[in-house]
Design an enzyme around this catalytic site. Structure first.
Site, PDB file in Angstrom:
ATOM      1  N   GLY A 190       0.758  -1.245   0.000  1.00  0.00           N
ATOM      2  CA  GLY A 190       0.000   0.000   0.000  1.00  0.00           C
ATOM      3  C   GLY A 190       0.788   1.295   0.000  1.00  0.00           C
ATOM      4  N   TRP A 226       2.126   3.016  -2.483  1.00  0.00           N
ATOM      5  CA  TRP A 226       1.688   3.939  -3.554  1.00  0.00           C
ATOM      6  C   TRP A 226       0.306   4.500  -3.201  1.00  0.00           C
ATOM      7  CZ3 TRP A 226       3.199   2.449  -9.292  1.00  0.00           C
ATOM      8  CH2 TRP A 226       4.593   2.289  -9.360  1.00  0.00           C
ATOM      9  N   ASP A 271      -8.731 -10.117  -8.234  1.00  0.00           N
ATOM     10  CA  ASP A 271      -7.788 -10.190  -9.343  1.00  0.00           C
ATOM     11  C   ASP A 271      -8.152  -9.109 -10.365  1.00  0.00           C
ATOM     12  OD1 ASP A 271      -6.230 -10.882 -11.521  1.00  0.00           O
ATOM     13  OD2 ASP A 271      -6.641 -13.033 -11.352  1.00  0.00           O
ATOM     14  N   ASP A 329       1.651  -1.151 -10.382  1.00  0.00           N
ATOM     15  CA  ASP A 329       2.933  -1.739  -9.960  1.00  0.00           C
ATOM     16  C   ASP A 329       2.767  -3.264  -9.947  1.00  0.00           C
ATOM     17  OD1 ASP A 329       5.565  -1.677  -9.105  1.00  0.00           O
ATOM     18  OD2 ASP A 329       5.085  -1.301  -7.007  1.00  0.00           O
ATOM     19  N   LYS A 374       4.559  -0.797 -14.248  1.00  0.00           N
ATOM     20  CA  LYS A 374       5.773  -1.598 -14.214  1.00  0.00           C
ATOM     21  C   LYS A 374       5.900  -2.407 -15.508  1.00  0.00           C
ATOM     22  CE  LYS A 374       6.476  -4.284 -10.435  1.00  0.00           C
ATOM     23  NZ  LYS A 374       7.557  -3.717  -9.614  1.00  0.00           N
TER      24      LYS A 374
HETATM   25  C1  LIG Z   1       5.337  -4.866  -6.252  1.00  0.00           C
HETATM   26  S1  LIG Z   1       3.845  -5.217  -5.467  1.00  0.00           S
HETATM   27  C2  LIG Z   1       3.094  -3.630  -5.335  1.00  0.00           C
HETATM   28  C3  LIG Z   1       3.667  -2.732  -4.288  1.00  0.00           C
HETATM   29  C4  LIG Z   1       2.846  -1.467  -4.119  1.00  0.00           C
HETATM   30  N1  LIG Z   1       2.982  -0.582  -5.278  1.00  0.00           N
HETATM   31  C5  LIG Z   1       3.229  -0.680  -2.901  1.00  0.00           C
HETATM   32  O1  LIG Z   1       3.685   0.448  -3.051  1.00  0.00           O
HETATM   33  O2  LIG Z   1       3.044  -1.169  -1.788  1.00  0.00           O
HETATM   34  C6  LIG Z   1       2.916  -5.950  -6.758  1.00  0.00           C
HETATM   35  C7  LIG Z   1       1.520  -6.325  -6.345  1.00  0.00           C
HETATM   36  O3  LIG Z   1       0.793  -6.689  -7.528  1.00  0.00           O
HETATM   37  C8  LIG Z   1      -0.193  -7.590  -7.134  1.00  0.00           C
HETATM   38  N2  LIG Z   1      -0.770  -8.261  -8.299  1.00  0.00           N
HETATM   39  C9  LIG Z   1      -0.125  -9.014  -9.215  1.00  0.00           C
HETATM   40  N3  LIG Z   1      -0.995  -9.482 -10.124  1.00  0.00           N
HETATM   41  C10 LIG Z   1      -2.212  -8.996  -9.785  1.00  0.00           C
HETATM   42  C11 LIG Z   1      -3.511  -9.150 -10.339  1.00  0.00           C
HETATM   43  N4  LIG Z   1      -3.732  -9.891 -11.435  1.00  0.00           N
HETATM   44  N5  LIG Z   1      -4.546  -8.529  -9.738  1.00  0.00           N
HETATM   45  C12 LIG Z   1      -4.342  -7.792  -8.632  1.00  0.00           C
HETATM   46  N6  LIG Z   1      -3.127  -7.618  -8.056  1.00  0.00           N
HETATM   47  C13 LIG Z   1      -2.071  -8.219  -8.624  1.00  0.00           C
HETATM   48  C14 LIG Z   1       0.558  -8.525  -6.195  1.00  0.00           C
HETATM   49  O4  LIG Z   1      -0.326  -9.247  -5.378  1.00  0.00           O
HETATM   50  C15 LIG Z   1       1.445  -7.539  -5.426  1.00  0.00           C
HETATM   51  O5  LIG Z   1       0.873  -7.190  -4.206  1.00  0.00           O
END
Ligand SMILES: C[S@@+](CC[C@H](N)C(=O)[O-])C[C@H]1O[C@@H](n2cnc3c(N)ncnc32)[C@H](O)[C@@H]1O
Length: 245
Positions: free
Chosen positions: A81, A83, A120, A144, A184
């Site tokens: 969280g 961002w 998702d 991200d 990303k």
């Molecule tokens: C690098 S982390 C994000 C960090 C976040 N930007 C922060 O500042 O805390 C990537 C996130 O993308 C989520 N994610 C990946 N694929 C996803 C999807 N299909 N739907 C929802 N979330 C997804 C993962 O569960 C993970 O929590």
């Protein structure tokens, strides 16, 4: 403010003990040691951010000025969280007037002013739910999202690039005119079709690699600035190319 000792939080302490007792595989040990000694992890703790990822967004913003003046922001792949914390602050979002909608399939502790959906993003219902939660056209769509790693590098890349592409199409569907999209991606990973689509729809498209994104990681961010609006003609001059900035 006094600096907390490295690894002073509970999970840090537990991991530190495991490292000391030699209970971990060498690769896990290296990862943990790098994490514990990471200055951005320490800074995130000091400044109250939930993840070091906060500094990637802040650094990109310092250079490209995307956050100031944003009234609504959507955060895709938001957990844990950091961002969303920044987005809530920028938009002056409150629980009574929420201006940030965030989604992740992982749980996320509540952040005041952030409407969080645990689902998702690839679920066909996710776009509508996000639109309902934000209640108006967002000025920024952040993503991200990174696909959970399978251990097979190429598969991981393809899956994360797919997320980037779906996020980009969503951004073009929801953004307010003049809005921005930040996602990303991977070095050399952005498909030509996706770049062309973004260049048709935004005034400027660039790849960025903030200093806080680990140098050894192939992670990059794709920034599309100045959404031309849904009336933008397909024959518009495409934006400047996506060189690294
Ligand atoms: C690098 S982390 C994000 C960090 C976040 N930007 C922060 O500042 O805390 C990537 C996130 O993308 C989520 N994610 C990946 N694929 C996803 C999807 N299909 N739907 C929802 N979330 C997804 C993962 O569960 C993970 O929590």
């Amino acid at each position: 403010m006094t600096k907390p000792p490295v690894g002073s939080n509970r999970s840090g302490r537990k991991l530190g003990q495991k490292v000391k007792k030699g209970k971990l595989k060498a690769s896990s040990r290296r990862w943990i040691e790098r994490h514990i000694n990471d200055p951005y992890v320490q800074r995130a703790q000091l400044e109250g951010y939930r993840a070091r990822a906060a500094f990637k967004l802040l650094e990109i913003d310092e250079k490209h000025k995307i956050l100031a003046g944003a009234r609504r922001i959507i955060d895709l792949g938001a957990a844990p969280g950091s961002w969303s914390q920044i987005a809530a602050k920028v938009t002056n979002s409150t629980d009574t007037d929420p201006r940030v909608a965030a989604i992740d399939f992982l749980e996320m502790d509540a952040i005041p002013g952030v409407s969080f959906l645990q689902m998702d993003f690839l679920d066909p219902q996710a776009p509508e739910k996000l639109k309902e939660a934000i209640g108006g056209a967002p000025d920024i769509v952040l993503s991200d999202m990174a696909a959970p790693t399978t251990g097979h590098r190429q598969t991981d890349h393809i899956r994360t690039m797919h997320l980037c592409e779906v996020a980009a199409h969503f951004a073009v569907e929801v953004l307010a005119e003049g809005g921005h999209f930040l996602a990303k991606t991977f070095q050399g990973g952005t498909e030509r079709d996706l770049l062309n689509m973004l260049k048709q729809n935004f005034r400027q498209v660039v790849h960025v690699k903030p200093a806080s994104s680990r140098a050894e990681s192939v992670e990059m961010f794709l920034l599309a600035k100045g959404f031309k609006g849904r009336h933008a003609s397909r024959s518009d001059e495409p934006a400047e190319g996506a060189a690294e900035k």
